[in-house]
Structure formats: C-alpha cells, structure tokens
Design an enzyme around this catalytic site. Structure first.
Site, short mmCIF file in Angstrom:
data_model
loop_
_atom_site.label_atom_id
_atom_site.label_comp_id
_atom_site.label_asym_id
_atom_site.label_seq_id
_atom_site.Cartn_x
_atom_site.Cartn_y
_atom_site.Cartn_z
N SER A 1 -64.82 -47.36 -23.98
CA SER A 1 -63.97 -47.84 -25.07
C SER A 1 -64.01 -46.93 -26.29
O SER A 1 -63.23 -47.12 -27.23
CB SER A 1 -64.36 -49.27 -25.47
OG SER A 1 -65.69 -49.31 -25.94
N HIS A 2 -64.90 -45.94 -26.29
CA HIS A 2 -64.99 -45.01 -27.41
C HIS A 2 -64.76 -43.57 -26.99
O HIS A 2 -65.04 -42.65 -27.75
CB HIS A 2 -66.36 -45.14 -28.09
CG HIS A 2 -66.53 -46.43 -28.81
ND1 HIS A 2 -67.04 -47.56 -28.20
CD2 HIS A 2 -66.22 -46.79 -30.08
CE1 HIS A 2 -67.06 -48.54 -29.08
NE2 HIS A 2 -66.56 -48.12 -30.21
N ARG B 1 -59.70 -43.73 -27.05
CA ARG B 1 -59.48 -43.72 -28.49
C ARG B 1 -58.47 -42.67 -28.96
O ARG B 1 -57.96 -42.74 -30.08
CB ARG B 1 -60.79 -43.46 -29.22
CG ARG B 1 -61.80 -44.59 -29.16
CD ARG B 1 -61.35 -45.77 -29.94
NE ARG B 1 -62.43 -46.73 -30.18
CZ ARG B 1 -62.25 -47.96 -30.58
NH1 ARG B 1 -61.02 -48.39 -30.81
NH2 ARG B 1 -63.27 -48.77 -30.77
N ALA C 1 -65.44 -44.22 -33.64
CA ALA C 1 -66.31 -43.88 -32.51
C ALA C 1 -67.44 -44.89 -32.42
O ALA C 1 -67.54 -45.84 -33.20
CB ALA C 1 -66.86 -42.47 -32.69
N ASP D 1 -76.32 -50.27 -29.81
CA ASP D 1 -75.11 -50.17 -30.64
C ASP D 1 -74.25 -51.34 -30.25
O ASP D 1 -73.76 -51.42 -29.12
CB ASP D 1 -74.41 -48.84 -30.36
CG ASP D 1 -73.10 -48.68 -31.13
OD1 ASP D 1 -72.75 -49.58 -31.91
OD2 ASP D 1 -72.43 -47.65 -30.93
N ALA E 1 -71.27 -54.47 -31.49
CA ALA E 1 -70.43 -55.15 -32.44
C ALA E 1 -71.09 -56.48 -32.78
O ALA E 1 -71.82 -57.05 -31.97
CB ALA E 1 -69.04 -55.39 -31.83
N ASP F 1 -63.30 -52.91 -26.14
CA ASP F 1 -63.58 -53.54 -24.84
C ASP F 1 -62.56 -54.63 -24.53
O ASP F 1 -62.17 -54.82 -23.37
CB ASP F 1 -64.99 -54.13 -24.84
CG ASP F 1 -66.07 -53.06 -24.84
OD1 ASP F 1 -65.83 -51.99 -24.25
OD2 ASP F 1 -67.13 -53.29 -25.43
N PRO G 1 -82.79 -51.33 -24.21
CA PRO G 1 -81.50 -50.89 -24.76
C PRO G 1 -81.36 -49.37 -24.75
O PRO G 1 -82.26 -48.64 -25.14
CB PRO G 1 -81.54 -51.43 -26.20
CG PRO G 1 -82.42 -52.63 -26.13
CD PRO G 1 -83.48 -52.28 -25.12
#
Length: 373
Positions: A83-84, A88, A158, A214, A216, A224, A340
């Site tokens: 998604s980045h 984009r 980004a 990272d 949201a 996404d 992570p």
C-alpha cells in the site's frame, strides 16, 4: 433484533434470513470472481526503482527528489508494504500535476539547539527531507541522549518505518508520527475528524534486525482499504462505517463513509496524541486543517512530522542491550509470537522478482508514455 442464527417460526422472518443469506452468498461469489481475475506481472526490484524514477522525473521531480521517492517505492515493494509502494505513484503524480507539491524542493535543516532539529521541507515530499534531516537527528541524539526533529511544509505519502528503522540501525530508539486529512471518526462519533495518524517505533538489537512497527491508529491504513476495494476483498466487520453510518465490511462503502480507530476509545486517544505531537508540536496542520486546505487531487496532504531519537547507551547505561535481549528471548519463547518487523525483514531477504498488479502497471506505464506537460 435477534441475530441470524436465532430460531423463529415466523415465516416472514425465515424468508428475510434466506434472502439476506442469498444476497451475502451472491456478494461473496462476486468478490471471489473478481479476485480470481486479478492478473500480475513480475518485476525485478531494479525495474521497480527505474520505473518509479522515470515517472517521477517526467512529472517534475529533480534528481534528488526522484531518487529519494523511487528508493522509497522500491523498499516498500521489497518488504511487502504494497500500500506504500507502486500503488502510491498515481497519487504522487496527481499532486505534482496540480502544483500542490514542489518536485524540486530543497529542504533546509537547522540544528540551532543541541537536541532540536528543524527541517523545512520546502513544500516537497517527505523522503528527501528525511534523507537530509535524519543524519543530523542521529548525531544530535548521540551527543545529548535524546533529540527530536520536526519536519514542516511536507507531504508524507509513504510508510513511517524507514525513518525509525534508519535510527535503530544506528543504535538508536526511534519514534515517528504524522497526520492526514480527516478520515477517521473519533470513538463515539460518526463523523471523520482524525487522520489515519500513523505511528512508528523502532528498537535496536545489536547484531540482529531491529524491532520495528508502523501502524495506523485507525483500524486499517487508508491504502490497505483502497487496495481491498480494488481487489474485491472483504474487511473485518466494523473496520469502518458506511455512508449510512452503520458498521461495514465492504471497503468500497467504508471509503464513502469513515474509518474507525483501532481499539475504540484507546485507539482514539492514541490518534489524538499523534495529532498533538505531529501538529501541535511542529506548528503544521492538524488533520482538520489539512482537510480545509486540501485540493483533493488524490495525493498526500500538507502536514508535519515529528521524529524522536533516543540513545539507549546514554540513557539506560552500558548494559542496555543485554538486558533487552533477555526480554526478547523470553518473549520469543512464547508459542505463536512474531516480533514486529520480522515479516518485512524476511521478505527483503528475497531479492527475486515481485508480483505486481497488472492493472496498476498499465496505469503507471500510461503515465510514463503520456505527453506532459
């Protein structure tokens, strides 16, 4: 109202259940067919970089900005952050064509106070501003123990992990956050006010890959949701609200409505924190201000970013690494645990071709072949 599995003898109720299930089956089948029709094409990482660089250059980016952006896209595709990545680029180009963003921006870095770094991004994209500012921030943290960097007049489109991972690879703890235009309803509300407001954290592990997350502060990143809508995926129920104000699992409906914060009131509070750190602490736009001044060209919004670097050697002392590794050892002994950042770091070990959505590639090649300006 009773749930679908409730037993009722009312024939009208049974008919309603049957019709509802039939509609759901049809909808799911339609999405399965859509997903089955998705075509991909393989590109090597160097081809992803070159395609990105050529497009950014064509639409007005100078060499420094095009290089920084293309590198950002390539690393996102390399690590599986789809998604980045290439996804984009149309948004980036829309903001260049509208004149909102300067493709030849020259970020200015100031470090007049020992632990405060200020970067004026000159109304350009974040990657080049970060390339200029992060080394100065790292040096400041190494000298003072903790340092912050505020970036203003920037357009961030980004992922955030590149900046925090940069710091972790230099032995520093990294924290970064930024805002977006209104897309998320605060807990208890039905109207968008917060941005998706991502937050990233990285912890260094000498001799090992760092711990990096990272995320949201919304249930999902906007990109996404957009990819799910494009590819016909359903989302977990309650990811957002449709235009009717009701919880939905349909990404297309959520894009017409609003996202929700993750974790209800807790995620909403963290999103509020990101607003204050990214805007209140930098002097740049809050999400609502970004929305009021946005031309909605499909690209990023103007806002600020705050990055914090902490030197664990100076703050915690010489034994910090061994102490932390003891913690990670215990954590990793738990069944089912994935630290992570682990998935991304495993993805990047594969230097082979990446499968790229063919429809997206056609759009990108059309951008490259189009007459401009």
């Amino acid at each position: 109202m009773p749930q679908d599995h409730s037993i009722r003898t009312d024939s009208k109720w049974l008919i309603k259940i049957e019709n509802k299930n039939t509609k759901r089956i049809v909808k799911n089948k339609s999405r399965e067919n859509q997903m089955a029709q998705i075509e991909t094409e393989q590109l090597q990482l160097k081809e992803i970089y070159q395609l990105s660089f050529d497009i950014f250059s064509k639409y007005g980016c100078d060499n420094n900005n095009a290089t920084a952006l293309a590198r950002t896209v390539e690393t996102a595709e390399r690590d599986g952050s789809l998604s980045h990545g290439l996804f984009r680029i149309p948004g980036y180009i829309a903001s260049l064509k509208s004149g909102k963003v300067k493709g030849s921006a020259q970020p200015k870095v100031e470090n007049n106070m020992a632990s405060i770094v200020s970067v004026d991004a000159d109304h350009g994209y974040a990657p080049f501003a970060l390339e200029r500012g992060l080394p100065v921030l790292a040096q400041a943290a190494n000298q003072t123990g903790i340092a912050i960097m505020k970036i203003t007049n920037t357009f961030h489109f980004a992922a955030l992990w590149p900046e925090t991972e940069f710091l972790a690879e230099k032995g520093l703890v990294g924290v970064a956050c930024t805002v977006y235009k209104p897309a998320v309803a605060p807990a208890g509300a039905g109207q968008a006010f917060f941005g998706t407001n991502p937050l990233s954290f990285a912890w260094p592990r000498p001799g090992k890959t760092p711990v990096v997350f990272d995320m949201a502060t919304s249930t999902l990143a906007m990109g996404d949701v957009q990819i799910a809508a494009r590819d016909g995926h359903e989302l977990p129920h309650g990811t957002g609200l449709g235009p009717d104000g009701k919880p939905s699992d349909d990404p297309a409906e959520i894009l017409k409505g609003v996202l929700l914060p993750f974790g209800g009131y807790k995620g909403s509070a963290i999103s509020l924190m990101v607003e204050l750190l990214s805007a209140g602490m930098t002097g740049d736009n809050f999400s609502y201000e970004a929305g009021e001044n946005e031309n909605n060209d499909g690209g990023p919004t103007k806002g600020g970013e705050l990055v914090i670097a902490i030197n664990p050697e100076l703050v915690a002392g010489a034994g910090w690494a061994d102490h932390s590794e003891g913690f990670f050892q215990k954590l990793e002994e738990l069944e089912g645990i994935r630290v992570p950042g682990e998935r991304r770091h495993k993805n990047r070990l594969d230097l082979g071709a990446r499968n790229i959505n063919k429809e997206l590639l056609e759009k990108l090649r059309d951008l490259l072949q189009a007459v401009y300006p």
